[in-house]
Design an enzyme around this catalytic site. Structure first.
Site, PDB file in Angstrom:
ATOM      1  N   ILE A 102       0.176  -1.400   0.226  1.00  0.00           N
ATOM      2  CA  ILE A 102       0.146  -0.008   0.340  1.00  0.00           C
ATOM      3  C   ILE A 102       1.353   1.342   0.142  1.00  0.00           C
ATOM      4  O   ILE A 102       1.845   1.552   0.614  1.00  0.00           O
ATOM      5  CB  ILE A 102      -1.190   0.240   1.758  1.00  0.00           C
ATOM      6  CG1 ILE A 102      -2.335   1.005   1.181  1.00  0.00           C
ATOM      7  CG2 ILE A 102      -0.193   0.024   2.804  1.00  0.00           C
ATOM      8  CD1 ILE A 102      -3.188   1.288   2.193  1.00  0.00           C
ATOM      9  N   ASN A 142      -1.518  -5.641   7.469  1.00  0.00           N
ATOM     10  CA  ASN A 142       0.387  -6.201   8.050  1.00  0.00           C
ATOM     11  C   ASN A 142       0.120  -4.199   7.069  1.00  0.00           C
ATOM     12  O   ASN A 142      -0.195  -4.116   5.987  1.00  0.00           O
ATOM     13  CB  ASN A 142       1.039  -6.581   7.764  1.00  0.00           C
ATOM     14  CG  ASN A 142       2.440  -6.388   7.113  1.00  0.00           C
ATOM     15  OD1 ASN A 142       2.670  -5.297   6.631  1.00  0.00           O
ATOM     16  ND2 ASN A 142       3.071  -6.437   7.195  1.00  0.00           N
ATOM     17  N   ILE A 144       2.364  -2.315   5.752  1.00  0.00           N
ATOM     18  CA  ILE A 144       3.563  -1.996   4.557  1.00  0.00           C
ATOM     19  C   ILE A 144       2.938  -2.918   3.313  1.00  0.00           C
ATOM     20  O   ILE A 144       2.952  -2.905   1.793  1.00  0.00           O
ATOM     21  CB  ILE A 144       4.668  -2.482   4.437  1.00  0.00           C
ATOM     22  CG1 ILE A 144       5.674  -2.102   5.902  1.00  0.00           C
ATOM     23  CG2 ILE A 144       5.490  -2.638   3.581  1.00  0.00           C
ATOM     24  CD1 ILE A 144       6.661  -1.818   5.750  1.00  0.00           C
ATOM     25  N   GLU A 145       1.431  -3.565   3.734  1.00  0.00           N
ATOM     26  CA  GLU A 145       1.317  -4.730   2.299  1.00  0.00           C
ATOM     27  C   GLU A 145       0.159  -4.167   2.221  1.00  0.00           C
ATOM     28  O   GLU A 145      -0.836  -3.735   0.839  1.00  0.00           O
ATOM     29  CB  GLU A 145       0.995  -6.025   3.222  1.00  0.00           C
ATOM     30  CG  GLU A 145       2.314  -6.763   3.332  1.00  0.00           C
ATOM     31  CD  GLU A 145       2.492  -8.266   3.570  1.00  0.00           C
ATOM     32  OE1 GLU A 145       1.566  -9.001   2.347  1.00  0.00           O
ATOM     33  OE2 GLU A 145       3.843  -8.756   4.585  1.00  0.00           O
ATOM     34  N   MET A 146      -1.479  -4.433   2.971  1.00  0.00           N
ATOM     35  CA  MET A 146      -2.661  -4.149   2.004  1.00  0.00           C
ATOM     36  C   MET A 146      -3.176  -2.922   3.606  1.00  0.00           C
ATOM     37  O   MET A 146      -4.382  -2.157   3.117  1.00  0.00           O
ATOM     38  CB  MET A 146      -3.541  -5.504   3.196  1.00  0.00           C
ATOM     39  CG  MET A 146      -3.034  -6.421   1.264  1.00  0.00           C
ATOM     40  SD  MET A 146      -4.665  -7.433   1.798  1.00  0.00           S
ATOM     41  CE  MET A 146      -4.493  -8.600  -0.149  1.00  0.00           C
TER      42      MET A 146
END
Length: 383
Positions: A102, A142, A144-146
């Protein structure tokens, strides 16, 4: 008298001859028994790699999970889906060293393939997830991820008419929850089994793979690769230290990152430092770059490095070439309904909250903006 002497000599010679004949027969019999035993043992010795088989799944859940897997609806700004980092076009992984999440943030570790992940004994490089459903829930929250929360993601899914109908049909009692969302995604991932030409070879069709690949398989076993890469998934059955014989990180160079610590990050045990789940080698020819850090683009060089740091062996060029041919024979076909049909592609989910892509890498401080401009960012990699 003379006849008696001749008779005695004849008897002695006959006795010696018979004795020699018996010894020869016994030696031949023993030799035959040894050969028969060795042949039987060879037949009874199981192959270190087993043929893969499809998994029984609920296809209605598979279709629901397939849509969720390819839909960025679960991410905070509507730009990242599971397929962003685990693309079916790249062997269930992605063609870059680490993943983009993201807001263009770069993650710290290489995406492992989702194909055949059902056969892994644990999920993630560090094994922190027990199974596919456990794994499916991790990236959503997370940052950093979603970069969202499940209550927020559930609210967005509930507002979508297509999802509301499907969940009502399949999870009438439970409704739309974290558990039902991750159950559907995991069911889809269990469906992603890819039988390969090598499986045909294991079934008895020697012509299913090339002579070079057959040599490569024998070399793979002889040099010791099957000490770790065994079983149905040609890996995924154990943890192993990265750099078992020679220091991999010294060879690689650069700073040791948190991701390099492997399972130590989960357990805090010193003996788990640099310990990682042994990755599957199925479809490995399609999942470059390699290793947990994505530091090696070339499969042949990756094989050479593994021989060096894991086995303490300098593999010859022919050995490397043959092993690569064997590894290429492990690439399989996706199941019939793996890909999301064009008429089921989700609408654009990007929101006004989508962040500036010029976000620094969490480990290196490197800006991710250039990556997004090259068309490799999350919005450009949905499937």
């Amino acid at each position: 008298m003379r006849q008696g002497i001749f008779s005695l000599i004849f008897a002695l010679l006959f006795s010696v001859g018979c004795s020699q004949c018996n010894e020869a027969e016994e030696e031949e019999s023993a030799s035959n028994e040894t050969e028969a035993t060795e042949a039987t043992e060879a037949e009874d010795t199981p192959e270190p790699i087993e043929a893969i088989e499809p998994v029984d799944v609920n296809m209605d859940k598979v279709f629901l999970g397939r849509r969720l897997y390819h839909d960025p609806i679960l991410s905070g700004d509507g730009t990242v889906s599971c397929a962003s980092c685990h693309s079916l076009d790249h062997g269930g992984a992605e063609p870059r060293a680490t993943s983009t999440g993201i807001g263009g943030q770069l993650g710290p570790i290489n995406s492992p393939t989702v194909l055949n992940a059902h056969y892994n004994f644990r999920q993630f490089w560090d094994g922190r997830a027990e199974d596919l459903q456990d794994q499916a829930g991790g990236p959503v929250e997370n940052p950093i991820e979603m970069g969202t929360t499940f209550p927020e993601a559930i609210e967005r899914v509930q507002a979508d008419e297509w999802y509301a109908e499907r969940f009502a049909e399949l999870y009438a009692d439970e409704g739309i929850t974290k558990e039902t969302i991750t159950d559907a995604i995991a069911e889809y991932e269990r469906y992603l089994i890819t039988p390969s030409p090598f499986d045909e070879y294991l079934a008895g069709n020697e012509e299913a793979i090339s002579a070079e690949a057959r040599r490569g398989y024998e070399t793979f076993k002889e040099v010791g690769c099957t000490a770790c890469h065994v079983g149905v998934n040609v890996g995924g059955t154990m943890y192993q230290k990265m750099g078992l014989v020679q220091d991999y990180f010294e060879l690689r160079g650069g700073e040791i990152t948190e991701a390099d610590l492997g399972r130590f990050n989960v357990t805090g045990e010193e003996s788990h430092r640099h310990l990682f789940k042994v990755p599957t080698l199925r479809n490995v020819a399609d999942t470059a770059p390699y290793f947990h850090d994505g530091s090696q683009e070339d499969l042949a060089e990756a094989v050479r490095i593994m021989g060096q740091v894991q086995l303490g062996k300098e593999l010859e060029d022919q050995q490397v070439s043959d092993i690569v041919a064997f590894l290429e024979s492990l690439s399989g076909e996706l199941p019939e309904h793996a890909r999301l049909p064009e008429d089921e592609q989700p609408p654009s989910r990007a929101t006004g909250d989508a962040a500036d892509p010029a976000v620094e890498h969490p480990e290196t401080g490197e800006a991710a903006e250039e990556t997004l401009e090259e068309g490799c960012g999350p919005a450009a990699r949905r499937g």
